[in-house]
Structure formats: structure tokens, C-alpha cells
Design a protein around this motif. Structure first.
Motif, PDB file in Angstrom:
ATOM      1  N   ASP A 155      -4.440  10.735  -6.570  1.00  0.00           N
ATOM      2  CA  ASP A 155      -4.655  10.343  -7.966  1.00  0.00           C
ATOM      3  C   ASP A 155      -5.806   9.353  -8.144  1.00  0.00           C
ATOM      4  O   ASP A 155      -6.401   9.274  -9.211  1.00  0.00           O
ATOM      5  N   CYS A 195       0.004   7.140  -6.115  1.00  0.00           N
ATOM      6  CA  CYS A 195       0.646   8.159  -5.267  1.00  0.00           C
ATOM      7  C   CYS A 195       0.884   7.679  -3.835  1.00  0.00           C
ATOM      8  O   CYS A 195       1.727   8.225  -3.133  1.00  0.00           O
ATOM      9  N   CYS A 208      -3.459   7.268  -0.134  1.00  0.00           N
ATOM     10  CA  CYS A 208      -4.602   6.669   0.563  1.00  0.00           C
ATOM     11  C   CYS A 208      -4.221   5.352   1.257  1.00  0.00           C
ATOM     12  O   CYS A 208      -5.091   4.526   1.507  1.00  0.00           O
TER      13      CYS A 208
HETATM   14 FE1  FES Z   1      -3.140   7.701  -4.762  1.00  0.00          FE
HETATM   15 FE2  FES Z   1      -4.822   5.946  -3.730  1.00  0.00          FE
HETATM   16  S1  FES Z   1      -5.162   8.037  -4.084  1.00  0.00           S
HETATM   17  S2  FES Z   1      -2.755   5.635  -4.235  1.00  0.00           S
END
Ligand code: FES
Ligand code: NAD
Length: 284
Positions: A218, A223, A226
Motif C-alpha cells: 500500500d 499493510c 515493507c
Molecule cells: Fe505497506 Fe509499507 S508498503 S506498510
């Protein structure tokens, strides 16, 4: 829609794309990225903003076409456009006037390094770019970096250009020479390279910033895709980064998280190659 102004092949599967995005061009700062979707049903792809032209209202993206999402993006030619470009995202690069700065780029990571090197030069630092790839055609942005860097040093693994070996061999020469030793180092490239650079600079206590590219979904910190561990704490590269202190990053965990989907990615790449071959055969 975000109009594609130009789409040029830089090297093997790597494209430079200029797109119309005036608001992003105006507000972006070095180190920030966008999340791009070619179409409504396409994957969301995080891409560093390599450059921007505020007057023209354009931003430049450098894209390595590896999977379905990136292949679809590089397949778009002017005057068509990209469905979504969200950003600028992430924190801007932390720049100081350090004095001598070495900017180390491995392969396609050089595209991410480019705006950081430009910002370091703009702040009055003496910038040496150290860039490398497996072979000469895979060394990107050499001439562009030469426009503002004090020196551009190259390493290729097959010795076809510059020093034979990894970029870390060239960096080591700078570290060994007190007159050339940098006060700060930026490193962007494969995880193994960034880890190696951080280990090289650690004994000298040289400030070392790395730009991480874990899997992102996202791009807003919601989410958890990363997540990286930095200094023993969980951080999200999309909102806390993408740049971090290289001496504090848990590179082994990052490498293992990145490898999670490797099997699926390889399978997808084979499937796409097969589809392309079938399409070519159908055209004959
Ligand atoms: Fe979802 Fe960083 S891409 S928390
Ligand atoms: P590559 O594997 O061909 O490596 C490019 C160069 O990096 C090598 O020639 C060498 O000079 C150096 N290098 C690689 N591994 C090293 C190691 N273990 N020690 C020291 N130096 C090393 O890279 P590529 O195929 O052009 O690029 C793809 C890689 O770059 C992927 O791993 C991708 O995840 C990474 N990448 C990272 C970023 C980022 O933001 N960090 C951005 C784009 C791509």
C-alpha cells in the motif's frame, strides 16, 4: 491518467520513462518514490522518482521490467498513460554538507542513487559516484552522473569497463586513501552489496545511508509488507524510509523476506516468457 511523454530503453529490460505529473514534480524531494499502476487491474509498483522538471510538470522514472506489473508499465508508449501514480511517498533524503561523499550504485540501484547524488552535489558536497554492473551495457546513468559529480568510477564484473570486480573494490580504494576517504557514503543496490558497503565503512565510523526496497503493497504504512528491522526496531520502509542508517539495518532478515516470493516470481517470469514466445509465433 498520467500521460507518458517518453519511454526509452536504457539497457537490458531497463526503461527510462518521463510522465506528466505536475503536482508530484512540484512537491517531490530527493529520495521519495511513487506507487504506479498501469491499469485498474494491475499490480502496484513502487518506483523511485529519479528526476523531476517542475517547469514541464514531468517526473522521470527508471523501471526494470521483471514481472507482469513492471512489464505492463514499460509497454505503455506516448501518448497513452498510466492509470495511477500515487505520491510522492516516503521521507526525503537526509542531506548535510559532509565534504567528501561517495555514492555507490549497484546495477539498477544506480537509478535510485541518482537523485541522492544530485542532492548531495547541490548541497555543496564533493561527490564521487562509484557505479557498477555485471558488464558494460548494464552500467547505467554514467554520463548523467558525470554532469554534477566530481568523479565517476566504474566497476564491471567482467572487466569490460573500469575496474574488474564489484563496486566495493573501488570503494575500498577510496577508504584506503586518507586524502580521498569520504565523510559519508550512500549505497543503493542489491541487499548483499549494501550489506558489504556497510561492513566496509563500519570500522571507519563513516556515516552510511542505504535505500531499501522491500516488498511494498500500500505504501502508506498500513499493510506491514515493507517491514524491516533497523537498530532492533521494526520500521516500515514506505513511511520511515526508504533510507536508513546502513550500520543498523538487519540485512539478513531483509534478504530472507525478499526471497519469500522468489519461487513465485521465477514461475511468473517463465509464464510471461512463454506467452511472449507464443505471441511471436502467432505473428509469423
Ligand atoms: Fe505497506 Fe509499507 S508498503 S506498510
Ligand atoms: P546485480 O546483481 O547485477 O549487481 C550489480 C552490481 O552490484 C554488481 O556488479 C556489483 O558491483 C554490485 N554487487 C552485487 N552484489 C554484491 C555483493 N554481494 N557485494 C558487493 N557488491 C555487489 O544487480 P542488478 O541485477 O543490476 O540489479 C538488481 C538488484 O538491485 C536486485 O537485487 C534489486 O533488488 C536491487 N535494487 C535495489 C534497489 C534499492 O532501492 N535498494 C533499487 C533497484 C534495484
Amino acid at each position: 491518467m498520467f500521460e507518458v511523454i517518453s519511454n526509452e530503453v536504457l539497457t537490458d529490460n531497463v526503461h527510462r520513462m518521463v510522465i506528466k505529473a505536475p503536482r508530484i514534480a512540484k512537491s517531490r524531494q530527493a529520495g521519495q518514490f511513487v506507487i504506479v499502476r498501469s491499469d485498474a487491474d494491475a499490480e502496484r509498483i513502487p518506483l523511485t522518482i529519479a528526476d523531476a522538471d517542475v517547469a514541464a510538470g514531468t517526473v522521470t522514472l527508471i523501471i526494470q521490467a521483471l514481472g507482469d506489473g513492471t512489464r505492463r508499465i514499460v509497454g505503455i508508449e506516448p501518448p497513452d498513460g498510466l492509470k495511477d501514480v500515487a505520491g510522492p511517498l516516503g521521507l526525503p533524503t537526509h542531506i548535510e554538507k559532509w565534504g567528501k561523499v561517495a555514492c555507490v550504485g549497484g546495477g539498477v540501484g544506480t537509478a535510485v542513487l541518482y537523485p541522492l547524488a544530485a542532492a548531495a552535489a547541490e548541497a555543496g558536497n564533493e561527490v564521487t559516484a562509484v557505479i557498477g554492473g555485471r558488464t558494460e551495457p548494464l552500467v547505467i546513468l554514467r554520463n548523467e552522473l558525470a554532469e554534477f559529480c566530481d568523479d565517476v568510477l566504474v566497476a564491471t564484473e567482467d572487466g569490460s569497463l573500469g575496474t574488474k570486480g564489484f563496486v566495493t573494490a573501488v570503494l575500498q580504494e577510496l577508504l584506503d586513501d586518507e586524502a580521498k576517504r569520504p565523510a559519508a557514503v550512500f549505497a543503493v543496490g542489491p541487499v548483499g552489496m549494501m550489506k558489504a558497503v556497510a561492513e566496509q565503512t563500519r570500522p571507519y565510523g563513516i556515516k552510511t545511508l542505504v535505500s531499501l526496497n522491500p516488498i511494498m503493497v500500500d505504501g502508506t504504512g498500513m499493510c506491514g509488507g515493507c517491514r524491516v528491522t533497523v537498530g532492533g526496531e521494526a520500521k516500515f520502509a514506505c513511511v520511515d524510509g526508504p533510507e536508513f542508517d546502513g550500520h543498523l539495518v538487519d540485512f539478513d532478515e531483509l534478504a530472507s523476506r525478499q526471497a519469500t516470493y522468489e519461487k513465485h516470481e521465477k514461475h511468473e517470469a517463465c509464464r510471461l516468457a512463454q506467452q511472449l514466445n507464443e505471441m511471436k509465433r502467432g505473428q509469423k
